[in-house]
Design a protein around this motif. Structure first.
Motif, PDB file in Angstrom:
ATOM      1  N   VAL A   7       0.826  -1.106  -0.011  1.00  0.00           N
ATOM      2  CA  VAL A   7       0.172  -0.017   0.045  1.00  0.00           C
ATOM      3  C   VAL A   7       1.120   1.283  -0.069  1.00  0.00           C
ATOM      4  CG1 VAL A   7      -1.800   1.101   1.183  1.00  0.00           C
ATOM      5  CG2 VAL A   7      -1.595  -1.293   1.378  1.00  0.00           C
ATOM      6  N   VAL A   8       0.728   2.178  -0.653  1.00  0.00           N
ATOM      7  CA  VAL A   8       1.337   3.534  -0.984  1.00  0.00           C
ATOM      8  C   VAL A   8       0.539   4.454  -1.273  1.00  0.00           C
ATOM      9  CG1 VAL A   8       3.222   4.719  -2.213  1.00  0.00           C
ATOM     10  CG2 VAL A   8       3.495   2.175  -1.841  1.00  0.00           C
ATOM     11  N   GLY A   9       0.806   5.508  -0.695  1.00  0.00           N
ATOM     12  CA  GLY A   9      -0.142   6.687  -0.937  1.00  0.00           C
ATOM     13  C   GLY A   9       0.036   8.010   0.171  1.00  0.00           C
ATOM     14  N   LYS A  10      -0.681   8.920  -0.253  1.00  0.00           N
ATOM     15  CA  LYS A  10      -0.529  10.035   0.872  1.00  0.00           C
ATOM     16  C   LYS A  10      -1.243   9.573   2.169  1.00  0.00           C
ATOM     17  CE  LYS A  10      -1.731  14.958   1.796  1.00  0.00           C
ATOM     18  NZ  LYS A  10      -2.460  16.061   1.479  1.00  0.00           N
ATOM     19  N   ASP A  11      -0.614   9.846   3.337  1.00  0.00           N
ATOM     20  CA  ASP A  11      -0.822   9.296   4.585  1.00  0.00           C
ATOM     21  C   ASP A  11      -2.175  10.029   5.077  1.00  0.00           C
ATOM     22  OD1 ASP A  11      -0.869   7.834   6.971  1.00  0.00           O
ATOM     23  OD2 ASP A  11      -0.026   9.704   7.943  1.00  0.00           O
ATOM     24  N   ARG A  12      -3.124   9.185   5.671  1.00  0.00           N
ATOM     25  CA  ARG A  12      -4.501   9.655   6.106  1.00  0.00           C
ATOM     26  C   ARG A  12      -5.006   8.488   7.260  1.00  0.00           C
ATOM     27  NH1 ARG A  12      -8.913   6.771   4.104  1.00  0.00           N
ATOM     28  NH2 ARG A  12     -10.289   8.475   4.509  1.00  0.00           N
ATOM     29  N   VAL A  13      -5.915   9.050   8.161  1.00  0.00           N
ATOM     30  CA  VAL A  13      -6.200   8.011   9.038  1.00  0.00           C
ATOM     31  C   VAL A  13      -7.189   7.069   8.388  1.00  0.00           C
ATOM     32  CG1 VAL A  13      -8.124   8.113  10.879  1.00  0.00           C
ATOM     33  CG2 VAL A  13      -6.652   9.910  10.755  1.00  0.00           C
ATOM     34  N   GLN A  35       4.993  -0.905   8.310  1.00  0.00           N
ATOM     35  CA  GLN A  35       4.575   0.307   7.608  1.00  0.00           C
ATOM     36  C   GLN A  35       5.338   1.340   8.144  1.00  0.00           C
ATOM     37  OE1 GLN A  35       2.404   2.927   9.112  1.00  0.00           O
ATOM     38  NE2 GLN A  35       2.828   2.471  10.966  1.00  0.00           N
ATOM     39  N   ASN A  36       5.496   2.430   7.290  1.00  0.00           N
ATOM     40  CA  ASN A  36       6.310   3.704   7.726  1.00  0.00           C
ATOM     41  C   ASN A  36       5.478   4.896   7.117  1.00  0.00           C
ATOM     42  OD1 ASN A  36       7.522   4.138   5.163  1.00  0.00           O
ATOM     43  ND2 ASN A  36       8.750   2.507   6.211  1.00  0.00           N
ATOM     44  N   ILE A  37       6.028   6.004   7.556  1.00  0.00           N
ATOM     45  CA  ILE A  37       5.366   7.264   6.963  1.00  0.00           C
ATOM     46  C   ILE A  37       6.682   8.155   6.756  1.00  0.00           C
ATOM     47  CG2 ILE A  37       3.779   9.420   7.180  1.00  0.00           C
ATOM     48  CD1 ILE A  37       2.373   7.418   9.003  1.00  0.00           C
ATOM     49  N   LEU A  38       6.870   8.663   5.380  1.00  0.00           N
ATOM     50  CA  LEU A  38       8.050   9.394   5.035  1.00  0.00           C
ATOM     51  C   LEU A  38       7.609  10.651   4.415  1.00  0.00           C
ATOM     52  CD1 LEU A  38      11.207   9.767   5.330  1.00  0.00           C
ATOM     53  CD2 LEU A  38      11.191   8.547   3.138  1.00  0.00           C
ATOM     54  N   ASN A  39       7.685  11.913   5.108  1.00  0.00           N
ATOM     55  CA  ASN A  39       7.283  13.132   4.346  1.00  0.00           C
ATOM     56  C   ASN A  39       5.985  13.215   3.913  1.00  0.00           C
ATOM     57  OD1 ASN A  39       9.871  14.241   4.557  1.00  0.00           O
ATOM     58  ND2 ASN A  39      10.568  13.247   2.745  1.00  0.00           N
ATOM     59  N   GLU A  70     -10.807   4.144  -3.504  1.00  0.00           N
ATOM     60  CA  GLU A  70     -11.736   5.034  -2.663  1.00  0.00           C
ATOM     61  C   GLU A  70     -10.877   5.768  -1.533  1.00  0.00           C
ATOM     62  OE1 GLU A  70     -15.219   3.256   0.158  1.00  0.00           O
ATOM     63  OE2 GLU A  70     -15.375   2.328  -1.832  1.00  0.00           O
ATOM     64  N   ILE A  71      -9.866   5.223  -1.048  1.00  0.00           N
ATOM     65  CA  ILE A  71      -9.332   6.019  -0.035  1.00  0.00           C
ATOM     66  C   ILE A  71      -8.137   6.867  -0.564  1.00  0.00           C
ATOM     67  CG2 ILE A  71     -10.175   4.463   2.042  1.00  0.00           C
ATOM     68  CD1 ILE A  71      -7.440   3.302   2.031  1.00  0.00           C
ATOM     69  N   GLY A  72      -7.711   6.698  -1.909  1.00  0.00           N
ATOM     70  CA  GLY A  72      -6.600   7.468  -2.066  1.00  0.00           C
ATOM     71  C   GLY A  72      -5.112   7.016  -2.154  1.00  0.00           C
TER      72      GLY A  72
END
Length: 89
Positions: A7-13, A35-39, A70-72
């Motif tokens: 799964v890759v994309g802009k972070d969101r809840v 999982q990780n979040i970078l920038n 659906e969730i981007g």
């Protein structure tokens, strides 16, 4: 059957919840999640076992892809054997 889900994309809840809900509904067992979040971008790789599941791989791929749209985020689901061959050095 063992699966690799990325799964890759802009972070969101709710990204992990959206993916794991579909897996739970289809009796797919999660073996490992990283999982990780970078920038501000979310990246996850999930290792799962679908041995007890009745769903066909193509149907699970469709459901997860639609959920991703659906969730981007982009969600890709592959049989582990294919993933291993594609990423073999």
């Amino acid at each position: 059957m063992k699966l690799i889900i990325t799964v890759v994309g802009k972070d969101r809840v709710g990204i992990i919840a959206a993916v794991t809900k579909i897996l739970a509904e289809n009796n797919v067992n999660i073996l490992s999640i990283n999982q990780n979040i970078l920038n501000g971008f979310f990246n996850m790789i999930l290792f799962a076992q679908a041995g007890e599941s009745k769903i066909k791989l193509t149907e699970l791929q469709r459901k997860l892809k639609e959920q991703g749209e659906e969730i981007g985020v982009e969600i890709k689901t592959q049989h582990q054997d294919i993933f291993d061959v594609m990423h073999k050095i």
